[in-house]
Design a protein around this motif. Structure first.
Motif, PDB file in Angstrom:
ATOM      1  N   GLY A 272       1.537   6.577  -6.935  1.00 36.23           N
ATOM      2  CA  GLY A 272       0.332   7.250  -7.431  1.00 36.23           C
ATOM      3  C   GLY A 272      -0.833   6.325  -7.725  1.00 36.23           C
TER       4      GLY A 272
ATOM      5  N   GLN B  97      -9.846   0.650   0.631  1.00 36.43           N
ATOM      6  CA  GLN B  97      -9.013   1.450  -0.270  1.00 36.43           C
ATOM      7  C   GLN B  97      -7.736   0.734  -0.699  1.00 36.43           C
ATOM      8  OE1 GLN B  97      -8.636   5.611   0.497  1.00 36.43           O
ATOM      9  NE2 GLN B  97     -10.375   5.688   1.889  1.00 36.43           N
TER      10      GLN B  97
ATOM     11  N   LEU C 156      -2.364   4.395  -5.427  1.00 37.80           N
ATOM     12  CA  LEU C 156      -3.280   4.581  -4.303  1.00 37.80           C
ATOM     13  C   LEU C 156      -3.433   6.063  -4.013  1.00 37.80           C
ATOM     14  CD1 LEU C 156      -4.992   3.699  -1.878  1.00 37.80           C
ATOM     15  CD2 LEU C 156      -2.872   3.375  -0.586  1.00 37.80           C
ATOM     16  N   VAL C 157      -4.605   6.572  -4.283  1.00 42.39           N
ATOM     17  CA  VAL C 157      -4.927   7.962  -3.955  1.00 42.39           C
ATOM     18  C   VAL C 157      -5.976   7.920  -2.844  1.00 42.39           C
ATOM     19  CG1 VAL C 157      -5.805  10.164  -4.798  1.00 42.39           C
ATOM     20  CG2 VAL C 157      -4.494   8.659  -6.333  1.00 42.39           C
ATOM     21  N   PRO C 158      -5.565   8.156  -1.594  1.00 44.02           N
ATOM     22  CA  PRO C 158      -6.522   8.040  -0.482  1.00 44.02           C
ATOM     23  C   PRO C 158      -7.749   8.917  -0.693  1.00 44.02           C
ATOM     24  CG  PRO C 158      -4.275   8.278   0.341  1.00 44.02           C
ATOM     25  CD  PRO C 158      -4.218   8.529  -1.138  1.00 44.02           C
TER      26      PRO C 158
ATOM     27  N   TRP D   1       0.993   4.038  -2.866  1.00 44.70           N
ATOM     28  CA  TRP D   1       0.788   5.457  -2.563  1.00 44.70           C
ATOM     29  C   TRP D   1       1.884   6.310  -3.188  1.00 44.70           C
ATOM     30  CZ3 TRP D   1       2.538   8.267   2.372  1.00 44.70           C
ATOM     31  CH2 TRP D   1       1.990   9.542   2.412  1.00 44.70           C
TER      32      TRP D   1
ATOM     33  N   SER E  25       0.833  -1.213   0.000  1.00 46.10           N
ATOM     34  CA  SER E  25       0.000   0.000   0.000  1.00 46.10           C
ATOM     35  C   SER E  25       0.864   1.258   0.000  1.00 46.10           C
ATOM     36  CB  SER E  25      -0.923  -0.002   1.220  1.00 46.10           C
ATOM     37  OG  SER E  25      -1.829  -1.082   1.156  1.00 46.10           O
ATOM     38  N   LEU E  26       1.965   1.233   0.764  1.00 46.11           N
ATOM     39  CA  LEU E  26       2.879   2.382   0.758  1.00 46.11           C
ATOM     40  C   LEU E  26       3.499   2.579  -0.618  1.00 46.11           C
ATOM     41  CD1 LEU E  26       4.690   1.961   4.216  1.00 46.11           C
ATOM     42  CD2 LEU E  26       3.178   3.838   3.522  1.00 46.11           C
TER      43      LEU E  26
END
Length: 458
Positions: free
Chosen positions: A225, A358, A227-229, A222, A218-219
């Motif tokens: 790009g 997410q 994973l956009v919370p 992120w 997940s990191l």
């Protein structure tokens, strides 16, 4: 702390020993780490495929809460319900195909998310009674519940679910960027992280491998790009269980495949409970053993019944927690109380489900690929314990051929009646039924008599 009930064993705490609160809590935490992702992942998959995004946080909360209640029942064994051991209950992967088929059937009719869930929970509610009734006859089903059938069923469950994991690695079904290099890289990163952590000597890191793998993935998603919370939805602070929140519906077409999975789950649970008895230094033959198996399978059925009432998917005994017992040396059923309490507390907070929702598909796929592969490997391990004579090999070959063949060509049964499609369209139901029928119909092979033995008899 009490003394060990069996000093000669490798267990730090026997089945009826009472560890002090602190060691009991840490032992319970290891079990929660081992099963947490397995409990929430089926719900994430079902919600993603059926478009239940708004309902997911609540469904995940209820999944954790019911798993906690089921685990407490198995450990406490009230009224003879439960095995009286650490039998962590969790959402079963085996029901994925049947549940998705029921949901897609309602969706094809134009049903809303509430209609989809009403149908799923309705058929799962009635299906739970099948496992509960079967538990009373477990002792008479030894002709069917053999290591051969159990191994075949568990192997097919793992192999058939691998497709779900690898699809997520590519980005998820119908993803616009399916197979993009970044998706494959994220899936590979999670996979490698889990493998590397599992090879370490530190028990905590091994038990936390899947959760750490998901965090690392997940990191990375992120930073890259992917994973956009998103802002968390407006959720209540605490999720309160509401019976049949989405309604109640029933359809025979959707029910039959689910009913068969309950039959197969009873067989799978028997194998898991037997392994638990071995690790916990309990008998695996005789009246006490049969009583535990009956209570454990009944506990599975009761947990699934509670799950359907309180809006989550069928439960089963998790096999991975047997490894935790073996690793930690703690078999005390009193630790099950702590496990159940932790899971119930986690289930109270719906924000947890919103956060888990997410996780990018490739990251989730990298973890589930290992989990589903582990299920298949467990089935192969059970098969290795069965006598592999010509009859057994024939049953294995036919069951794998039909089960995996049907799943590889979904259109094969497209011209058959809907009931047949729903009944045999799943690898688990078609392969499992084949194994059961062939076991019942094919006579056991008589041991061959050698020439020297014939001479001695003369």
């Amino acid at each position: 702390m009490t003394s060990q009930s069996q000093p000669s064993s490798e267990l730090l705490y026997g089945l009826d020993d009472r560890p002090a609160p602190l060691p009991a809590f840490f032992a319970a935490l290891q079990h929660v780490l081992a099963c947490f992702v397995g409990i929430v992942t089926p719900t994430l998959i079902i919600g993603g495929v059926l478009g239940l995004h708004e309902q997911l946080p609540y469904l995940i909360s209820m999944g954790l809460m019911v798993s906690g209640v089921g685990t407490l029942i198995q450990a406490r064994r009230p009224l003879g319900i439960g095995a009286g051991m650490i039998c962590v209950q969790g959402t079963s992967f085996a029901f994925l195909s049947a549940v998705l088929a029921a949901g897609l059937m309602v969706k094809a009719r134009g049903g809303s998310p509430d209609d989809i869930l009403a149908m799923i929970f309705g058929v799962c509610f009635f299906g739970a009674f099948i496992e509960m009734v079967l538990s009373r006859f477990i002792g008479h089903l030894q002709r069917v519940i053999t290591p051969l059938v159990t191994g075949i069923v568990i192997t097919i469950i793992g192999v058939s679910l691998i497709k779900v994991g690898i699809t997520d690695v590519g980005g998820g079904a119908k993803a616009e960027n399916f197979g993009a290099p970044i998706n494959l890289a994220l899936g590979a990163l999670v996979l490698v992280t889990i493998i590397a952590l599992n090879r370490l000597r530190n028990a905590w890191l091994r038990l936390s491998a899947i959760i750490i793998g998901l965090l690392v993935g997940s990191l990375a998603a992120w930073f890259s790009g992917v994973l956009v919370p998103k802002p968390l939805p407006d959720l209540p602070l605490v999720s309160l269980p509401m019976p049949f929140r989405y309604g109640f519906d029933f359809d025979w077409m959707a029910f039959v495949p689910v009913a068969l999975i309950y039959l197969i789950t009873a067989i799978e649970t028997t194998g898991d409970l037997t392994a638990n008895c071995m690790i916990s230094r309990q008998p695996i033959k005789g009246p006490q053993y049969l009583q535990r198996i009956r209570g454990g399978v009944l506990g599975d059925g009761i947990s699934s019944l509670i799950a359907a009432v309180f809006n989550t998917f069928p439960n089963t005994t998790f096999s991975q927690n047997n490894g935790v017992i073996q690793l930690s040396g703690v078999a005390s059923r009193h630790v099950g109380y702590y496990i159940g309490a932790i899971l119930v507390i986690l289930g109270l907070f719906p924000v947890l489900g919103a956060i888990l929702q997410q996780i990018p598909k490739p990251v989730l796929g990298g973890a589930t690929l290992v989990m589903f592969g582990t299920v298949a490997a467990a089935g192969i391990r059970i098969l290795a314990q069965a006598p592999l004579d010509r009859r057994s090999l024939l049953i294995m070959a036919t069951s794998f051929g039909i089960g995996l063949g049907v799943s590889s060509q979904p259109e094969l049964l497209s011209q058959m009646p809907t009931l047949v499609q729903n009944l045999f369209g799943s690898a688990i139901t078609s392969g499992g039924l084949t194994a059961i029928l062939m076991t019942l119909l094919l006579p056991l092979e008589q041991p061959e008599v050698t020439t020297s033995e014939q001479a001695q008899r003369v």
